[in-house]
Design a protein around this motif. Structure first.
Motif, PDB file in Angstrom:
ATOM      1  N   ILE A 160       0.863  -1.186   0.000  1.00  0.00           N
ATOM      2  CA  ILE A 160       0.000   0.000   0.000  1.00  0.00           C
ATOM      3  C   ILE A 160       0.895   1.231   0.000  1.00  0.00           C
ATOM      4  N   PHE A 161       0.627   2.144  -0.936  1.00  0.00           N
ATOM      5  CA  PHE A 161       1.439   3.345  -1.103  1.00  0.00           C
ATOM      6  C   PHE A 161       0.487   4.533  -1.190  1.00  0.00           C
ATOM      7  N   LEU A 162       0.444   5.343  -0.131  1.00  0.00           N
ATOM      8  CA  LEU A 162      -0.405   6.527  -0.109  1.00  0.00           C
ATOM      9  C   LEU A 162       0.355   7.689  -0.724  1.00  0.00           C
ATOM     10  N   LEU A 163      -0.296   8.392  -1.640  1.00  0.00           N
ATOM     11  CA  LEU A 163       0.333   9.469  -2.382  1.00  0.00           C
ATOM     12  C   LEU A 163      -0.471  10.745  -2.151  1.00  0.00           C
ATOM     13  N   LYS A 164       0.136  11.685  -1.425  1.00  0.00           N
ATOM     14  CA  LYS A 164      -0.551  12.909  -1.029  1.00  0.00           C
ATOM     15  C   LYS A 164       0.080  14.125  -1.703  1.00  0.00           C
ATOM     16  N   GLU A 172      -7.123  10.352   1.981  1.00  0.00           N
ATOM     17  CA  GLU A 172      -7.657  10.810   3.263  1.00  0.00           C
ATOM     18  C   GLU A 172      -9.000  10.188   3.628  1.00  0.00           C
ATOM     19  N   VAL A 173      -9.888   9.970   2.658  1.00  0.00           N
ATOM     20  CA  VAL A 173     -11.205   9.400   2.938  1.00  0.00           C
ATOM     21  C   VAL A 173     -11.102   7.950   3.428  1.00  0.00           C
ATOM     22  N   TYR A 174      -9.993   7.296   3.161  1.00  0.00           N
ATOM     23  CA  TYR A 174      -9.810   5.883   3.490  1.00  0.00           C
ATOM     24  C   TYR A 174      -8.733   5.640   4.546  1.00  0.00           C
ATOM     25  N   GLU A 175      -7.934   6.623   4.816  1.00  0.00           N
ATOM     26  CA  GLU A 175      -6.734   6.448   5.634  1.00  0.00           C
ATOM     27  C   GLU A 175      -7.008   5.875   7.020  1.00  0.00           C
ATOM     28  N   GLU A 176      -8.076   6.280   7.643  1.00  0.00           N
ATOM     29  CA  GLU A 176      -8.406   5.784   8.975  1.00  0.00           C
ATOM     30  C   GLU A 176      -8.622   4.269   8.982  1.00  0.00           C
ATOM     31  N   GLU A 177      -9.117   3.744   7.871  1.00  0.00           N
ATOM     32  CA  GLU A 177      -9.383   2.306   7.757  1.00  0.00           C
ATOM     33  C   GLU A 177      -8.094   1.491   7.674  1.00  0.00           C
ATOM     34  N   LEU A 178      -6.981   2.136   7.432  1.00  0.00           N
ATOM     35  CA  LEU A 178      -5.702   1.442   7.296  1.00  0.00           C
ATOM     36  C   LEU A 178      -5.000   1.237   8.634  1.00  0.00           C
ATOM     37  N   TYR A 179      -5.631   1.685   9.703  1.00  0.00           N
ATOM     38  CA  TYR A 179      -5.022   1.560  11.027  1.00  0.00           C
ATOM     39  C   TYR A 179      -4.628   0.104  11.278  1.00  0.00           C
ATOM     40  N   GLY A 180      -3.398  -0.097  11.676  1.00  0.00           N
ATOM     41  CA  GLY A 180      -2.896  -1.433  11.960  1.00  0.00           C
ATOM     42  C   GLY A 180      -2.227  -2.113  10.775  1.00  0.00           C
ATOM     43  N   LEU A 181      -2.396  -1.550   9.578  1.00  0.00           N
ATOM     44  CA  LEU A 181      -1.751  -2.109   8.393  1.00  0.00           C
ATOM     45  C   LEU A 181      -0.447  -1.365   8.115  1.00  0.00           C
ATOM     46  N   ASN A 182       0.457  -2.011   7.446  1.00  0.00           N
ATOM     47  CA  ASN A 182       1.710  -1.373   7.056  1.00  0.00           C
ATOM     48  C   ASN A 182       1.550  -0.750   5.680  1.00  0.00           C
ATOM     49  N   TYR A 183       2.028   0.472   5.534  1.00  0.00           N
ATOM     50  CA  TYR A 183       1.965   1.152   4.246  1.00  0.00           C
ATOM     51  C   TYR A 183       3.028   2.235   4.186  1.00  0.00           C
ATOM     52  N   HIS A 184       3.280   2.690   2.974  1.00  0.00           N
ATOM     53  CA  HIS A 184       4.199   3.798   2.726  1.00  0.00           C
ATOM     54  C   HIS A 184       3.380   5.054   2.466  1.00  0.00           C
ATOM     55  N   THR A 185       3.960   6.203   2.781  1.00  0.00           N
ATOM     56  CA  THR A 185       3.315   7.480   2.491  1.00  0.00           C
ATOM     57  C   THR A 185       4.323   8.403   1.818  1.00  0.00           C
ATOM     58  N   MET A 186       3.884   9.020   0.726  1.00  0.00           N
ATOM     59  CA  MET A 186       4.681  10.062   0.089  1.00  0.00           C
ATOM     60  C   MET A 186       3.828  11.322   0.046  1.00  0.00           C
ATOM     61  N   SER A 187       4.410  12.413   0.516  1.00  0.00           N
ATOM     62  CA  SER A 187       3.749  13.717   0.462  1.00  0.00           C
ATOM     63  C   SER A 187       4.555  14.619  -0.455  1.00  0.00           C
ATOM     64  N   ILE A 188       3.846  15.321  -1.329  1.00  0.00           N
ATOM     65  CA  ILE A 188       4.469  16.235  -2.279  1.00  0.00           C
ATOM     66  C   ILE A 188       3.918  17.632  -2.010  1.00  0.00           C
ATOM     67  N   VAL A 189       4.806  18.587  -1.777  1.00  0.00           N
ATOM     68  CA  VAL A 189       4.413  19.966  -1.525  1.00  0.00           C
ATOM     69  C   VAL A 189       5.044  20.856  -2.588  1.00  0.00           C
TER      70      VAL A 189
END
Length: 135
Positions: free
Chosen positions: A26-30, A107-124
């Motif tokens: 799982i790779f979250l891209l913000k 963001e609409v799904y992120e809370e459901e990922l609690y307890g799972l391992n994932y990566h996050t990338m934020s771009i500003v």
């Protein structure tokens, strides 16, 4: 990890550094509109051996790509208003059957990922460059 993107070619260095770090599917891209989320995904999938044309899944919500390691699903949850709509697209099935799921606007799904391992990338975006943070 932190990166600074000054030109489109700089994405290659980011991808070269991140690929060996990918340990979770799982790779979250913000990032805001136009930050470079899809551009990053294009570089990433090309470097993972995909021959598919990579486009933003803004209207389709999910795009499927083939790589040498398996299926990659690229989501854009921007237009989904609540968690029920996320479940309606069958996100859990995709997560269970993928090599990698890239989720833009998570963001609409992120809370459901609690307890799972994932990566996050934020771009500003800052003027002419982009500041990247990867976990």
């Amino acid at each position: 990890m932190q990166f600074t993107i000054n030109t489109i070619e700089d994405w290659q260095e980011v991808v070269d550094t991140i690929i060996p770090q990918l340990k979770h599917n799982i790779f979250l891209l913000k990032g805001n509109l136009g930050a470079g989320k899809t551009t990053f995904t294009q570089f990433l999938l090309k470097n993972m051996g995909s021959k598919d044309e990579v486009n933003s899944p803004t209207y389709s919500i999910v795009n499927e790509y083939n790589t040498e390691k398996g299926k990659v699903y690229h989501f854009d949850l921007y237009r989904l208003k609540n968690i029920e709509e996320v479940y309606d697209i069958g996100i859990e099935e995709y997560l269970d059957n993928s090599f990698l799921c890239i989720i833009e606007w998570p963001e609409v799904y992120e809370e459901e990922l609690y307890g799972l391992n994932y990566h996050t990338m934020s771009i500003v975006n800052t003027d002419e460059k982009r500041e990247i943070s990867f976990e």
